[in-house]
Write a protein that holds these residues in place. Structure first.
Motif, mmCIF file in Angstrom:
data_model
loop_
_atom_site.group_PDB
_atom_site.id
_atom_site.type_symbol
_atom_site.label_atom_id
_atom_site.label_comp_id
_atom_site.label_asym_id
_atom_site.label_seq_id
_atom_site.Cartn_x
_atom_site.Cartn_y
_atom_site.Cartn_z
ATOM 1 N N HIS A 25 -44.898 -27.766 -31.616
ATOM 2 C CA HIS A 25 -45.920 -28.371 -32.475
ATOM 3 C C HIS A 25 -45.983 -27.810 -33.890
ATOM 4 N N ALA A 26 -45.611 -26.559 -34.082
ATOM 5 C CA ALA A 26 -45.734 -25.946 -35.404
ATOM 6 C C ALA A 26 -44.728 -26.544 -36.381
ATOM 7 N N PRO A 27 -45.131 -26.804 -37.628
ATOM 8 C CA PRO A 27 -44.195 -27.324 -38.642
ATOM 9 C C PRO A 27 -43.003 -26.408 -38.882
ATOM 10 N N SER A 29 -41.181 -22.832 -36.981
ATOM 11 C CA SER A 29 -41.253 -21.798 -35.954
ATOM 12 C C SER A 29 -39.866 -21.217 -35.724
ATOM 13 N N THR A 42 -44.667 -18.537 -36.081
ATOM 14 C CA THR A 42 -45.020 -19.940 -36.280
ATOM 15 C C THR A 42 -45.775 -20.091 -37.594
ATOM 16 N N SER A 44 -48.342 -22.703 -39.563
ATOM 17 C CA SER A 44 -49.232 -23.863 -39.529
ATOM 18 C C SER A 44 -49.653 -24.214 -40.947
ATOM 19 N N ILE A 45 -50.023 -25.465 -41.156
ATOM 20 C CA ILE A 45 -50.445 -25.936 -42.481
ATOM 21 C C ILE A 45 -51.884 -26.412 -42.394
ATOM 22 N N ASP A 46 -52.745 -25.810 -43.181
ATOM 23 C CA ASP A 46 -54.155 -26.180 -43.249
ATOM 24 C C ASP A 46 -54.402 -26.850 -44.596
ATOM 25 N N ASP A 116 -48.138 -16.871 -38.294
ATOM 26 C CA ASP A 116 -48.491 -16.061 -37.128
ATOM 27 C C ASP A 116 -47.247 -15.385 -36.588
ATOM 28 N N ALA A 141 -41.266 -25.182 -42.592
ATOM 29 C CA ALA A 141 -42.572 -25.815 -42.794
ATOM 30 C C ALA A 141 -42.644 -26.503 -44.157
#
Length: 239
Positions: A25-27, A29, A42, A44-46, A116, A141
């Motif tokens: 799921h992570a953009p 990793s 991993t 992630s994009i916020d 992370d 990502a």
């Protein structure tokens, strides 16, 4: 002369592997392996930024690091909330500021990259493995954002890698395993860019102070190791 496992030379890296797209799921990793040290990174994009960056058009990058239970020979308890050790805070800050040095935050838009780094098996050099693996995950990502037309081009100014060093029984060694690190008289970590610039150089003497000549040797060994890691990163990214 100090004998290393597997007859490694003093300036020789352990076997290093980067396994991209390690989670679904992570953009971005990657599973990064430095010998028996294994870290899952991993990204992630916020689609928002911290309050101090709101309405500036600038993005942000932050990092979290954790030794997971079972990663060492004695179970490590999970760190939660405000109960984060000084060591963990130091490593998180090191990873974050190292990556921010190569990401063009002003070109990222008002979004945050959250990196992370979870250590699933520790055998020395976890922070440097995390940084080296994080570059690959961040690259993937950001590529996803470019492919989705969320960004016009890659907001990277350089690549990055890191490696550990130390002095054990009077011998300077590159990429220390845990047994070497635990016996080291001097511990050092170096973070460098693909263009050869130093982002961070940490060194601490546990016993006797080290010489200027030793310092230059750390830099020589560190640059050699980092150049080899940068080459592996390019290969795995197809650059």
């Amino acid at each position: 002369m100090f004998e290393r496992n597997n007859n490694r030379e003093h300036d020789e890296l352990r076997e290093i592997k980067f396994t991209r797209h390690y989670t679904k799921h992570a953009p971005g990793s990657v599973l990064v392996e430095f010998g028996d040290t294994k870290v899952i990174v991993t990204v992630s994009i916020d689609e928002k930024v911290p309050r101090f960056l709101q309405d500036t058009g600038q993005g942000w990058l932050t990092a979290e690091y954790s030794l997971l239970p079972g990663s060492t020979n004695v179970r490590v308890s999970r760190e939660r909330g405000t109960h984060i050790s000084g060591r963990t805070q130091e490593i998180q800050r090191l990873i974050g500021r190292s990556l921010r040095a190569i990401v063009k935050l002003e070109k990222l838009g008002e979004r945050t990259l959250i990196v992370d780094c979870d250590v699933i098996q520790a055998d020395g050099g976890t922070r440097t493995a995390a940084i080296s693996g994080a570059y690959v995950a961040v690259y993937d990502a950001l590529t996803k954002l470019v492919n989705e037309d969320a960004l016009n081009k890659m907001p990277l100014r350089d690549s990055i890698a890191a490696i550990s060093l130390g002095t054990v029984k009077g011998q300077i060694l590159l990429d220390l395993e845990y047994m070497e690190d635990s016996a080291a008289d001097v511990d050092a970590n170096i973070v460098m860019t693909g263009s050869g610039k130093i982002i961070e150089f940490q060194s601490t003497s546990e016993k006797e102070p080290f010489s200027k000549e030793d310092l230059l040797k750390y830099l020589e060994y560190g640059e050699k190791g980092i150049n080899e890691i940068l080459k592996l990163q390019k290969q795995v990214l197809g650059l």
